[in-house]
Design a protein around this motif. Sequence first.
Motif, PDB file in Angstrom:
ATOM      1  N   ILE A  67     -17.134  47.305  18.797  1.00  0.00           N
ATOM      2  CA  ILE A  67     -16.008  46.394  19.030  1.00  0.00           C
ATOM      3  C   ILE A  67     -14.997  47.025  19.981  1.00  0.00           C
ATOM      4  CG2 ILE A  67     -14.025  45.278  17.910  1.00  0.00           C
ATOM      5  CD1 ILE A  67     -15.878  44.907  15.442  1.00  0.00           C
ATOM      6  N   ALA A  68     -14.717  48.315  19.804  1.00  0.00           N
ATOM      7  CA  ALA A  68     -13.772  49.005  20.682  1.00  0.00           C
ATOM      8  C   ALA A  68     -14.277  49.028  22.123  1.00  0.00           C
ATOM      9  CB  ALA A  68     -13.530  50.432  20.182  1.00  0.00           C
ATOM     10  N   ILE A  69     -15.561  49.257  22.314  1.00  0.00           N
ATOM     11  CA  ILE A  69     -16.135  49.246  23.661  1.00  0.00           C
ATOM     12  C   ILE A  69     -16.056  47.852  24.259  1.00  0.00           C
ATOM     13  CG2 ILE A  69     -18.290  49.498  24.962  1.00  0.00           C
ATOM     14  CD1 ILE A  69     -18.939  51.851  23.071  1.00  0.00           C
ATOM     15  N   ALA A  70     -16.338  46.838  23.459  1.00  0.00           N
ATOM     16  CA  ALA A  70     -16.260  45.460  23.950  1.00  0.00           C
ATOM     17  C   ALA A  70     -14.838  45.108  24.378  1.00  0.00           C
ATOM     18  CB  ALA A  70     -16.750  44.494  22.881  1.00  0.00           C
ATOM     19  N   ILE A  71     -13.860  45.511  23.600  1.00  0.00           N
ATOM     20  CA  ILE A  71     -12.460  45.243  23.956  1.00  0.00           C
ATOM     21  C   ILE A  71     -12.083  45.995  25.226  1.00  0.00           C
ATOM     22  CG2 ILE A  71     -10.065  45.610  23.225  1.00  0.00           C
ATOM     23  CD1 ILE A  71     -11.049  45.006  20.350  1.00  0.00           C
ATOM     24  N   SER A  72     -12.535  47.238  25.352  1.00  0.00           N
ATOM     25  CA  SER A  72     -12.247  48.016  26.558  1.00  0.00           C
ATOM     26  C   SER A  72     -12.864  47.372  27.791  1.00  0.00           C
ATOM     27  CB  SER A  72     -12.772  49.448  26.413  1.00  0.00           C
ATOM     28  OG  SER A  72     -12.119  50.119  25.382  1.00  0.00           O
ATOM     29  N   LEU A  73     -14.101  46.896  27.677  1.00  0.00           N
ATOM     30  CA  LEU A  73     -14.744  46.235  28.808  1.00  0.00           C
ATOM     31  C   LEU A  73     -14.056  44.915  29.144  1.00  0.00           C
ATOM     32  CD1 LEU A  73     -18.499  46.973  28.062  1.00  0.00           C
ATOM     33  CD2 LEU A  73     -17.059  47.970  29.847  1.00  0.00           C
ATOM     34  N   PHE A  74     -13.595  44.200  28.140  1.00  0.00           N
ATOM     35  CA  PHE A  74     -12.851  42.968  28.373  1.00  0.00           C
ATOM     36  C   PHE A  74     -11.573  43.257  29.145  1.00  0.00           C
ATOM     37  CE2 PHE A  74      -9.688  39.833  26.975  1.00  0.00           C
ATOM     38  CZ  PHE A  74     -10.305  38.681  27.439  1.00  0.00           C
ATOM     39  N   ARG A  75     -10.854  44.297  28.712  1.00  0.00           N
ATOM     40  CA  ARG A  75      -9.619  44.689  29.408  1.00  0.00           C
ATOM     41  C   ARG A  75      -9.907  45.132  30.841  1.00  0.00           C
ATOM     42  NH1 ARG A  75      -4.826  43.878  28.847  1.00  0.00           N
ATOM     43  NH2 ARG A  75      -4.216  45.970  29.338  1.00  0.00           N
ATOM     44  N   LEU A  76     -11.009  45.826  31.036  1.00  0.00           N
ATOM     45  CA  LEU A  76     -11.387  46.254  32.379  1.00  0.00           C
ATOM     46  C   LEU A  76     -11.682  45.049  33.262  1.00  0.00           C
ATOM     47  CD1 LEU A  76     -11.928  48.695  34.184  1.00  0.00           C
ATOM     48  CD2 LEU A  76     -14.273  48.674  33.388  1.00  0.00           C
ATOM     49  N   GLY A  77     -12.338  44.053  32.703  1.00  0.00           N
ATOM     50  CA  GLY A  77     -12.619  42.837  33.453  1.00  0.00           C
ATOM     51  C   GLY A  77     -11.360  42.097  33.856  1.00  0.00           C
ATOM     52  N   GLN A  78     -10.308  42.213  33.070  1.00  0.00           N
ATOM     53  CA  GLN A  78      -9.043  41.569  33.409  1.00  0.00           C
ATOM     54  C   GLN A  78      -8.362  42.234  34.601  1.00  0.00           C
ATOM     55  OE1 GLN A  78      -7.006  41.813  29.622  1.00  0.00           O
ATOM     56  NE2 GLN A  78      -7.290  39.617  29.296  1.00  0.00           N
ATOM     57  N   GLN A  79      -8.746  43.451  34.916  1.00  0.00           N
ATOM     58  CA  GLN A  79      -8.130  44.196  36.003  1.00  0.00           C
ATOM     59  C   GLN A  79      -8.716  43.848  37.370  1.00  0.00           C
ATOM     60  OE1 GLN A  79      -5.515  46.267  35.465  1.00  0.00           O
ATOM     61  NE2 GLN A  79      -5.639  45.766  33.296  1.00  0.00           N
ATOM     62  N   ILE A  80      -9.807  43.088  37.399  1.00  0.00           N
ATOM     63  CA  ILE A  80     -10.474  42.770  38.661  1.00  0.00           C
ATOM     64  C   ILE A  80      -9.584  41.858  39.494  1.00  0.00           C
ATOM     65  CG2 ILE A  80     -12.453  41.622  39.724  1.00  0.00           C
ATOM     66  CD1 ILE A  80     -14.094  42.488  37.303  1.00  0.00           C
ATOM     67  N   ASN A  81      -9.404  42.222  40.749  1.00  0.00           N
ATOM     68  CA  ASN A  81      -8.608  41.436  41.678  1.00  0.00           C
ATOM     69  C   ASN A  81      -9.564  40.578  42.512  1.00  0.00           C
ATOM     70  OD1 ASN A  81      -6.918  40.397  43.603  1.00  0.00           O
ATOM     71  ND2 ASN A  81      -5.956  42.349  44.112  1.00  0.00           N
ATOM     72  N   TYR A  82      -9.716  39.318  42.132  1.00  0.00           N
ATOM     73  CA  TYR A  82     -10.670  38.442  42.799  1.00  0.00           C
ATOM     74  C   TYR A  82     -10.250  38.106  44.228  1.00  0.00           C
ATOM     75  CZ  TYR A  82     -12.777  37.997  38.237  1.00  0.00           C
ATOM     76  OH  TYR A  82     -13.392  38.283  37.044  1.00  0.00           O
ATOM     77  N   GLN A  83      -8.969  38.103  44.501  1.00  0.00           N
ATOM     78  CA  GLN A  83      -8.502  37.846  45.870  1.00  0.00           C
ATOM     79  C   GLN A  83      -8.957  38.973  46.797  1.00  0.00           C
ATOM     80  OE1 GLN A  83      -7.012  35.035  46.973  1.00  0.00           O
ATOM     81  NE2 GLN A  83      -7.333  35.913  49.002  1.00  0.00           N
TER      82      GLN A  83
END
Length: 106
Positions: A67-83
């Motif tokens: 669960i901790a790894i999944a949350i960390s990966l989710f947070r990492l995905g939020q950091q992606i700058n699509y622009q």
Amino acid sequence: MLEFNANSHAVFGFILLLGLVAGQLVRNITFFPRITGYMFCGLLFGPSIFNIISEKLITEMQPITDIAIAISLFRLGQQINYQYIRDHLGVVLAGIAESILTFALV
């Protein structure tokens, strides 16, 4: 079913709190994202350096670590700058091609 003892939960909870503090410190002091602090704390207190969280404890707490790894990966995905990806598509495609070529050669 795995049985957890109170000591396992206390150690794991303490390390999670340290990870949150380390993440916030990294974010306030440098330009790195919080996940860098989380990973540094895990590396420091895990089996690699101080061995506070042993391999046995990691095995015992596998559902929680997943669960901790999944949350960390989710947070990492939020950091992606699509622009940025849209503006620099050539760089992204070159990186993907480089990864595929390296995988094929190795």
